[in-house]
Structures are given as C-alpha cells and as structure tokens.
Design a protein around this motif. Structure first.
Motif, PDB file in Angstrom:
ATOM      1  N   ALA A  84       0.771  -1.053  -0.053  1.00  0.00           N
ATOM      2  CA  ALA A  84      -0.211   0.122   0.164  1.00  0.00           C
ATOM      3  C   ALA A  84       0.852   1.136   0.019  1.00  0.00           C
ATOM      4  O   ALA A  84       0.438   2.473  -0.642  1.00  0.00           O
ATOM      5  N   LEU A  85       1.911   1.123   0.835  1.00  0.00           N
ATOM      6  CA  LEU A  85       2.883   2.329   0.592  1.00  0.00           C
ATOM      7  C   LEU A  85       3.621   2.437  -0.586  1.00  0.00           C
ATOM      8  O   LEU A  85       3.856   3.661  -1.179  1.00  0.00           O
ATOM      9  N   HIS A  86       3.658   1.511  -1.225  1.00  0.00           N
ATOM     10  CA  HIS A  86       4.239   1.589  -2.763  1.00  0.00           C
ATOM     11  C   HIS A  86       3.436   2.362  -3.717  1.00  0.00           C
ATOM     12  O   HIS A  86       3.853   3.154  -4.448  1.00  0.00           O
ATOM     13  N   ASP A  87       1.984   2.078  -3.449  1.00  0.00           N
ATOM     14  CA  ASP A  87       1.057   2.591  -4.379  1.00  0.00           C
ATOM     15  C   ASP A  87       1.038   4.075  -3.883  1.00  0.00           C
ATOM     16  O   ASP A  87       0.489   4.831  -4.628  1.00  0.00           O
ATOM     17  N   ALA A  88       1.128   4.324  -2.793  1.00  0.00           N
ATOM     18  CA  ALA A  88       1.234   5.884  -2.263  1.00  0.00           C
ATOM     19  C   ALA A  88       2.577   6.659  -2.488  1.00  0.00           C
ATOM     20  O   ALA A  88       2.528   7.719  -2.165  1.00  0.00           O
ATOM     21  N   GLY A  89       3.374   5.898  -3.220  1.00  0.00           N
ATOM     22  CA  GLY A  89       4.695   6.593  -3.709  1.00  0.00           C
ATOM     23  C   GLY A  89       5.709   6.588  -2.561  1.00  0.00           C
ATOM     24  O   GLY A  89       6.763   7.646  -2.583  1.00  0.00           O
TER      25      GLY A  89
END
Length: 424
Positions: A84-89
């Motif tokens: 999820a953090l990866h998708d949030a940049g």
C-alpha cells in the motif's frame, strides 16, 4: 527532522481500506520530513483465528509451533502495508522480528526482549525508506522464532523506539487516547491529555487495556515518550511520559491535574480462598511458591486475623488460570493440613489511580464512603502509593465505577460521542 516509531494495532489494519488509510497517513508523515519505523499487528482477529485453528488440530500445541504459526499474522500485515505504501509513492521495506535483530529469551509464547540490534532498519532509514516491522515477535538466543505474548506489538514498538532513540513512539489504536474510565461504561469519561509513566503503569496493571503493561514498563525504563492516538480520527491523543509535553494541558486547561486521574476496572479475575490455614511461619510461602512455579499470576492477597491457630487466606488471579490455581492450592492445602478451598468467579476489581494521592490524605476513606452510600460491599482491598483497588461483586461493577467517577470530579459534562470498539 524527527525519528518517529508508529505502531498500528489489529483494528487499524483490519481490512484493505484500513490498510490504505494507514499508508496515506504514513505517507503524509514522511512528506513532512520525519523518518519512520512502522510496527504492525496482525489484521483484525487474525491472531485469535490462528489460535482457534491450532486448538482444532491439537489439544496441547507445542509452544515452538504456536510461535511459528502466530507470527504469520504480522508478516501478512507488514507485507500488505508495504504494498500500500508503494502505491502511495513511499519507498518501504518490511522486516520480521528476527530480520530486525530483536533478540529474546527462550520462553515460547511469552518471550522477553533481551536486545535490539536493528542494523537492517538503520540501513533502510539511511536509504530514505520507511521500515515496516512485524510486531509481537523476535528470535531467541537459541535461534528459534518467539512471540512476546498479548500486547507484544506495543512492546516491539517501544523497544525499537528505545534502541533507535526515537523522538516519540505513537501507538495507534481504535480509541482516541487513554480515558478517565472506560467510555463504554461511563459515557462522561474524559480523554486524558497526559499521564505520568507510574500512573499508566498502575492503570495498565489494574485492568486498562489501552496499553500493554510490559510496553509501559519498557518505556519508563528507557524514557520513551508514548503518544496514544486513534487511527480512525488521527486526532491528538494521550501522552505518557514523565515530563508534560507542550500543549498537553490538564482538565479545562488547568496546569494542576486532579488528585485522581482515572477509575479502572477489571472483570477478568476470580478469587480463591483457602480456609483454616495453620498460622505458623512458612505456610504462606508453601501456598504461593507452587502457584508461582505453576505460572499463576497472583494479584491481590488477604489474610484474616488468626483465630484458634488458623486463618483464612484469599487471593485473586486471572479467571483463565483459575482451574490450575485451584488444583495447585488443593494439593498444598492437603499437605499443610488446611481446610476447604473455594472460589468465586463473580467478582470485579475497581481501582482509583492518581499521582495526586501522594499529597492528598483521605482518598481511601472517601472511596469507601462513596461505595457504601451506593450499597457496594468491599471484599478485598489493596493499595500502592498512587493506587487503591477494591474487589466487589461483579453485578455492582457499573454502579461502583460510575459513582466513583462522579464523586472524584472526573465527569466531562457531556457524553463521549466518537465510535467505540466492541467489548471483547
């Protein structure tokens, strides 16, 4: 730039949407310039479900295998949050307790932390990444996977904060802070802006479930400031530290706190009584040493005045340990020539906690008068410098807690309106 350790409990990461909300909050903190170590619990009721699954296949699961099983819950959480953090940049990397170097003793299912090495976390932070750590677990000096017991993720977070000398340890949960009483029982309970470590220790030991007792002990010993907050509202919560943080004012903005900070209750204990115990040296040790060896956590103890050479001894322990405690005590009673062993599982413990007790005489007398005026009979009494605890009949719990909360001027004046978790 600050280094913050954030811990998110099971309700905070209970489903994909909650996980994404946590990721957005972490991303905002990272964008503000903070370095972050994030500790996660297992999702929702995952740990309870795994324990039930183990019971379905084994009547007595080995501790080693239980630890191997239970640590999977936090591993799922840490991996999903990194996604999820990866998708949030946000660049993030996940670590198990053993990868972080959380070294524990060899006690499976209730291990204690001996050392935190943390080299891989330091490398991740130096590379500008968020380190996401699976809570509740470590690796023993015998190189076995271990778990830290209930509340172990809180302990993990505080231990990491101590090891990395973090500026604060934020504990995100499903309530907005620590309250003067359980808002589900006392609607006018108020959120406390600040508590001293000793007050929080007494409240945790007396039954408050907001923070794990071991985590508070660790924080006090290493002077780690804790900020208890809600992952549902993100509002400022309760600071736990020996020094009042800036902006953490008392009730109605007053600098001086009330004498009593909170009324804490615990309905999870039972009372065991050993009748006609011979009144001679060594008998108490003969009763309580086997209980300690059997892993029974004894809380309050009362011994009556000796009559005709014998006395009655009563103690409380967790209801979960009651059957084991009775077996041990019956064997001891037979060996020392004592009488019958009885139990009462219909009790509740109620405690007043407040640092102001040190300089305010008469608190116990006032407490007893309030309970008497409301028809509440006291069965046992225990005290410390900043706590008074009594045992009462369980049906009187709600009456007693509400009466004491009002009598000691803790009511907020309005009902608490934020969503509350269900009682477990």
């Amino acid at each position: 730039m600050a280094l913050i350790v954030q811990k998110y409990g099971g309700t905070s990461v209970a489903d994909p949407e909650r996980m994404r909300r946590v990721a957005r909050h972490v991303a905002d903190a990272r964008a503000a310039g903070d370095d972050l170590v994030v500790v996660v619990s297992a999702m929702g009721k995952a740990t309870d479900n795994l324990i039930e699954l183990a019971r379905q296949v084994s009547a007595d699961p080995p501790g080693r295998e239980m630890d191997m099983l239970l640590t999977t819950g936090e591993r799922i959480s840490m991996s999903l949050l990194c996604m999820a953090l990866h998708d949030a940049g946000v660049e993030a990397v996940s670590f198990t307790g053993s990868q972080v170097g959380i070294i524990t003793d060899t006690s499976h299912t209730r291990a204690k932390i001996l050392e935190v090495r943390g080299d891989r976390v330091r490398e991740a932070l130096a590379a500008g990444k968020v380190a996401v750590v699976a809570g509740f677990q470590g690796v023993s000096v015998d190189r076995e996977i271990t778990t830290l017991g209930r509340g172990g993720s809180d302990t993990t977070a505080v231990a990491l904060a101590a090891a990395f000398r973090a500026d604060a340890c934020e504990i995100y949960t499903d309530v907005t802070g620590v309250f003067s009483a359980d808002p589900r029982l006392v609607p006018q309970a108020r959120k406390l802006a600040w508590l001293q470590f000793d007050e929080m220790l007494e409240m945790a030991g007396a039954g408050s479930k907001v923070l794990a007792l071991r985590a508070v002990e660790f924080a006090r010993n290493h002077q780690v400031p804790i900020h208890v907050r809600s992952s549902f509202t993100w509002e400022p919560g309760t600071w736990v530290s020996d020094e009042r943080p800036a902006g953490a004012m008392g009730k109605d903005g007053a600098m001086e706190e009330p004498v009593i900070s909170g009324v804490v209750h615990d309905a999870s204990e039972s009372k065991v009584t050993v009748q006609s115990v011979p009144d001679r040296p060594g008998v108490s040790a003969a009763i309580f040493e086997p209980l300690a060896a059997g892993g029974v956590n004894v809380d309050m103890i009362v011994q009556n005045t000796s009559t005709a050479g014998t006395t009655d001894v009563s103690f409380t322990c967790p209801t979960a340990d009651l059957a084991r405690a009775e077996r041990i005590v019956r064997d001891v009673a037979a060996s020392i020539g004592a009488g019958a062993v009885t139990h009462d599982d219909g009790i509740a413990k109620i405690s007043l906690v407040g640092a102001g007790m040190k300089s305010s005489p008469g608190i116990a007398a006032r407490m007893f008068r309030v309970l008497a005026d409301h028809g509440v009979n006291i069965e046992m009494i225990s005290t410390s410098t900043i706590r008074i605890s009594v045992v009462v009949a369980a049906p009187m719990l709600e009456t007693a807690v509400r009466a004491l909360h009002t009598a000691f001027d803790l009511d907020s004046g309005s009902d608490y309106s934020a969503p509350l978790p269900e009682r477990k």
